[in-house]
Every structure is written in C-alpha cells, then in structure tokens.
Design a protein around this motif. Structure first.
Motif, PDB file in Angstrom:
ATOM      1  N   THR A 231      -5.019   9.265   2.427  1.00 28.55           N
ATOM      2  CA  THR A 231      -5.323   8.128   2.952  1.00 28.55           C
ATOM      3  C   THR A 231      -4.525   6.934   2.392  1.00 28.55           C
ATOM      4  O   THR A 231      -3.868   6.954   1.288  1.00 28.55           O
ATOM      5  N   LYS A 232      -4.800   5.781   2.978  1.00 31.35           N
ATOM      6  CA  LYS A 232      -3.853   4.426   2.489  1.00 31.35           C
ATOM      7  C   LYS A 232      -4.702   3.959   1.386  1.00 31.35           C
ATOM      8  O   LYS A 232      -5.997   3.812   1.229  1.00 31.35           O
ATOM      9  N   ARG A 233      -3.854   3.585   0.369  1.00 35.15           N
ATOM     10  CA  ARG A 233      -4.499   2.749  -0.638  1.00 35.15           C
ATOM     11  C   ARG A 233      -3.477   2.027  -1.384  1.00 35.15           C
ATOM     12  O   ARG A 233      -2.305   2.023  -1.176  1.00 35.15           O
ATOM     13  N   LYS A 234      -3.991   1.172  -2.278  1.00 33.58           N
ATOM     14  CA  LYS A 234      -3.134   0.093  -2.714  1.00 33.58           C
ATOM     15  C   LYS A 234      -2.280   0.690  -3.798  1.00 33.58           C
ATOM     16  O   LYS A 234      -2.628   1.760  -4.418  1.00 33.58           O
TER      17      LYS A 234
ATOM     18  N   SER B 154      -0.664   1.451  -7.318  1.00 35.04           N
ATOM     19  CA  SER B 154      -1.191   1.439  -8.393  1.00 35.04           C
ATOM     20  C   SER B 154      -0.140   1.797  -9.688  1.00 35.04           C
ATOM     21  O   SER B 154       0.480   2.707  -9.803  1.00 35.04           O
TER      22      SER B 154
ATOM     23  N   MET C  46       0.840  -1.134   0.077  1.00 32.64           N
ATOM     24  CA  MET C  46       0.128  -0.018   0.004  1.00 32.64           C
ATOM     25  C   MET C  46       0.696   1.325  -0.062  1.00 32.64           C
ATOM     26  O   MET C  46       2.138   1.077   0.336  1.00 32.64           O
TER      27      MET C  46
ATOM     28  N   ASP D   4      -1.851   7.965  -0.103  1.00 30.01           N
ATOM     29  CA  ASP D   4      -2.176   8.704  -1.319  1.00 30.01           C
ATOM     30  C   ASP D   4      -1.490  10.396  -1.129  1.00 30.01           C
ATOM     31  O   ASP D   4      -2.214  10.775  -0.016  1.00 30.01           O
TER      32      ASP D   4
ATOM     33  N   THR E 288      -5.208  12.632  -0.932  1.00 28.55           N
ATOM     34  CA  THR E 288      -5.968  12.448  -0.379  1.00 28.55           C
ATOM     35  C   THR E 288      -5.421  12.170   1.433  1.00 28.55           C
ATOM     36  O   THR E 288      -6.436  12.212   2.253  1.00 28.55           O
TER      37      THR E 288
END
Ligand code: GLU
Length: 553
Positions: free
Chosen positions: A296-299, A301, A288, A291, A294
């Motif tokens: 926030t935690k995200r996968k 990409s 992860m 981002d 934002t």
C-alpha cells in the motif's frame, strides 16, 4: 488611559510609539519586481536532518521563483523558534546540502549571517517585528493574554471529550477571551505566566472559499479557534510567524507541505485580521512510496526508508543531476514528455508550473530513480564519470580513491567503453556501485568471482586458454579477435555457427559463447563484461597474459 493601551504596554514595555506596523511597511516595502515575478521562500527548522520532502519542496520553490522571470526571489528563512530541537551548524548543513543539488538562494540566511533587505531571516531575531504586529492586534481587540495552566487546558480537553464537542480553545471554552482587562494587567504585573492568543471572530457555520495553486478550489468552515500567537517567552508560533514573515518578506507564493491545510482556516482569518493581503498558496503533496510489505501507498519514513534522508544520496554517490531530474518528474507530470523532446536541455529550461504539480501524493520509486540515474550517467563523458567517481571515493572509499587517482588516464580508458554511441551502456546508477563493476581492471582487486561455463570440461578449459595465450595479440581488432576464437572453437568441437547450434545443440560440445566466456572469466573473473576485445585492449597484454596463464594452471 485606554485599558487596551495599558495592556499592550505591560505586555510589550520595550516598544515605543514609533514601533508601528506602518513603520514596518515602510521598512519592508513592496519589492517592485517585474510583472509576473515571484517571491518564494523555504522555511526549514534547523533540526539537522533533511529529507527528500525538503528537497522536493525546495526545488518547487526554486523553480517557481526562477522560471517565470529573471528577477524572482528565492529566500531562505530559518524557523528557529523551537530552540530545544535546534542542532548547532544545521543552517550551514541546509545550505551545503541544497547547494550540492544546485539549489541556490537569492536572499536570506547564509553560512555567515544574513543577506538581503527583508531580514533578519532567522525568526528568533525577529521578535520585535512580531511584537509590533501583536500589539496592533491587542489594541484592536484581536489578541489577548491567556493565563491557563497546562492542567486547566487538559481539563478543558477532557470536558470536551466527555461532551463530544470539538477540541480546542474557542468560544465558551476560551476562559480568558472576555477576561477583565484590569485583572489581566494585574496578573502580568504580578509576574504570572501567559500566552498571547488570537481572538477569533469566525463562525464555523459559514464557509470560506479558497483557491490553492495546486489543489484548486477549496471550501472550508471559518475558523473559531483562539490559537496561540506568542508563547510565554514571547516567541511566535508557526502560525503567527508565517503571516508576519510572509507579509513583510513580500512572499508572493507560499509553497509548503499539505499538512498545513488543516490550519489554513486559522491563517486565512489571521491574514485578514492583520490587514495584510494574502499571497498565493501552493500546498504540495507528500512524498509517498509503495510499502514493500503491505503493497500500500504510505508516507516516506526516515526510520523505514533509507532513501528518505538526503544523506543517503551523498553516501551512495548519486549524481545531483539524477536526483533533481527524478524529482522534476515527480513535481510536474508533463516533465517526462518535455524531456523526451528536449534531451539535451537543462531542467531549468522546462516551463515549470505550480498548477501542474500533482495534488495527490508524489510516488517515490527507488527502482525508477535508479533507472533515471543510470540513464544520466550513461550520457556522461568518461571524464565526467571519472570526476564523479573519484570525488565520491575521496570522501567515502579512500583505498579506491588511491587506486583510481594513481592512473586517471587508465580509469578514463575503461570508463570510455560503450559510451557516446546511440545506445550507451547503463551499468551503474551511483558512484558507490562503480568499484564492483571495474574491480577487474586492477590486479589488487581482481579475483575469479564467477564459475567457468559448466559445459566446458576442465581439460578443454586449460587447452582453450593455453592455445589462446599463444595466438593472442594486443593489436587484434574485433575481427582478428573473433577469427582467433573461431579457430579454437573448431579445434575443440565448439561451433561458431549459432544457428546450427540452436537447431541441434547435441551435435556440439558447446558454442563460441562458451569459448569466449572461458576467456572472459579468466580475464575479468565474471561471465558478463563490456565488449571483451575492447576490455582486453584496455587491460593491456601483460595483465591479459598473466591472467590467462594463471587460469590455465
Ligand atoms: N517550518 C515549516 C515546516 O518545515 C515551514 C512551513 C512553511 O513553509 O511555511 O513545515
């Protein structure tokens, strides 16, 4: 003749009586490894792109196989069942990429064919093995042909949506589950298209207890989906291939991404239906990142994050060691602690444990990674740095490569600055950053990039440089160098007494820092450099004189 036997014959006319699961058991026997030895495998699809998650998984596999004992086995199996997505040369690329990170397989697909006694290692070459197991399932009433068309399946889905029922092909929705066998045989003989489905006996009101090596104890409802085992071309789905391959390759530990947890109930039922003993499972967390927009935690990409694809690490020229070191910190939370107590040790000496892998997303932080890499490079010798930079430049920056290789000893002499001590310089995190840092060592790259100190007038600047040109000697050691600068300071009203300067800055035009920065900018083109006296020694008197005089114009 028994109807099921007839059905299995029309489905698999190529199989003989000798083609039994027992014969496969004999062909691919238990490995007889030392107590505690582990067999892992990486099972990529040959789609031509590799991402950081693949490397993260491969490293976990490799460490699990090779940490416990010296006869663990790490296999490369190619999941080439989806030929539409296959890219030519992808297998070579996988091996090359992982090899460049020091990850080597013991067995499996290689650049020239397969190596090992448990192959073939490419799924498309294993059709007969899958068919033998599938035939056994048909004979035991655990697999059946399904003739549903796309339209029929879409209609089932729409009806389930309308009735607010679970999606899928199961129970009352499974149209061909109890279909007349003679009719099925007739359809097949008639050339109708079909897939082979698993006949689930699961009851979702019951729970399955499961122990994952990373996630710990899990409990989920039993499966009731009659999922596809073989597609209409006889090629297996991931689910069927996984069970058959991991059984007959004698995998002890299946390490795979946690996206497979949702179909784990399918796999558990299928392992049991086949009569195979289940291996241990390690479902790894996703890689992860935070981002930037934002927060926030995200996968990670591939589209948004350049650091997601492995190509990034080669293009930027990160030492393989840096990437591996950083991934080790993501893989095992106690790695950093171990590292601070074992500074010189290879990561291979770390007691890697699947159970110490984090079970929520592994956070990839590019800034932290760069720090790790800076640290790794700072511990290298000048020879190693030269080797790393020139190997990278040869592939990626031909002009720089030519300049570097024209005089390797010269390059090594500036790479040696600030190395080896307790607090080595941490200038660059990857080889592509080096050229900018060292450009002033080469006349063809040198330019004045930064301004001379503001508080030094143009007149003083010229006078300082002219004076310095006269007294400068390439033989000066640090003391002599400093004394000379001090003399100039005194002459022009800049103080070398920093304490006095701090107390009363208005009493002086400036300090020794300004005077030495005038020389620094003239010689290196910038306000920041490693120890200037040493830099000048490496540059040599000819270059230094020329630059000082040019700046004094
Ligand atoms: N080809 C599968 C994937 O890339 C392999 C999963 C597994 O390791 O079993 O996700």
């Amino acid at each position: 003749m028994d109807k099921l036997i007839k059905l299995s014959q029309v489905i698999f006319p190529e199989l003989t009586d000798e083609d039994t699961v027992e014969s496969l058991e004999a062909l691919f026997p238990e490995r007889g490894l030392k107590e505690g030895a582990k067999v892992t495998r990486m099972a990529p699809s040959p789609t031509g792109s590799m991402h950081i998650g693949n490397l993260y998984g491969a490293l976990a596999d490799e460490r699990i196989a090779h940490t416990a004992t010296d006869d663990g086995v790490f296999i490369l199996r190619i999941e080439d069942t989806d030929d539409k997505r296959e890219v030519p040369g992808a297998v070579d690329l996988i091996i090359k990429y992982l090899g460049a990170f020091g990850i080597e397989f013991d067995e499996g697909a290689t650049a020239d064919g397969d190596s090992g006694a448990y192959g073939p290692y490419r799924q498309r070459s294993r059709a007969k093995i899958y068919h033998i197991v599938a035939r056994k399932l048909i004979l035991e009433g655990r697999a059946y042909p399904c003739f549903c068309t796309e339209e029929e399946l879409a209609a089932i889905h729409a009806a389930q949506e309308e009735n607010k029922e679970n999606f899928g092909y199961y129970g009352k929705w499974a149209k061909y589950r109890d279909f007349d066998i003679d009719e099925a045989i007739a359809k097949i003989e008639n050339g109708e298209s079909y897939v082979l489905r698993f006949k689930s006996l699961g009851d979702p009101s019951k729970k399955v207890d499961f122990k994952d090596q990373i996630k710990g104890k899990l409990s989920f409802p039993e499966n009731d989906q009659d999922f596809v085992l073989l597609k209409s071309d006889g090629i297996p789905t991931y689910h069927f291939a996984h069970v058959v391959d991991d059984h007959f390759m004698r995998t002890t530990d299946v390490v795979r991404g946690e996206e497979w947890l949702s179909t784990l109930p399918w796999h558990v039922e299928l392992w049991r239906a086949c009569g195979f003993k289940m291996p241990r499972f390690c479902h790894t967390a996703q890689v992860m990142k935070l981002d930037e927009e934002t927060g926030t935690k995200r996968k990670m990409s591939k589209r948004k994050d350049p650091e997601c694809t492995l190509g990034f690490y080669f293009e930027k020229g990160y030492p393989a060691k840096s990437t591996i070191e950083y991934l080790m910190t993501l893989l095992n939370s106690n790695y950093e602690q171990w590292r601070s107590a074992n500074k010189e040790a290879s990561y291979k000496e770390f007691p890697f444990k699947a159970s110490n892998m984090g079970n929520s997303g592994a956070m990839f932080d590019l800034a932290k990674f760069n720090d790790v890499s800076k640290n790794i490079i700072s511990q290298m010798t000048a020879d190693e740095v030269y080797e790393g930079v020139s190997t990278w430049a040869k592939e990626n920056d031909e002009d720089f490569y030519k300049i570097l290789s024209a005089d390797p000893e010269y390059a090594k002499s500036y790479f040696a600055i600030g190395r080896g001590g307790k607090k080595p310089r941490k200038d660059f995190s990857c080889w592509s950053e080096v050229k900018d840092f060292v450009s002033y060592y080469y006349d063809e790259l040198f330019k004045i990039e930064e301004a001379f100190p503001e508080n030094v007038s143009a007149e003083d600047k010229r006078a300082i440089l002219k004076d310095y040109a006269e007294i400068y000697s390439a033989e000066d050691d640090n003391n002599a160098w400093f004394e000379k600068i001090k003399t100039i300071c005194d002459k022009y009203g800049y103080t070398s007494d920093m304490k006095a300067y701090k107390e009363n800055p208005d009493a002086f035009k400036g300090s020794i820092t300004d005077v030495s920065n005038v020389i620094r900018v003239a010689v290196t083109g910038r306000n920041n450099s490693p120890d200037l006296c040493t830099v000048m020694k490496v540059l040599g008197s000819e270059r230094v004189n020329k630059r000082i005089l040019a700046a004094a114009e």
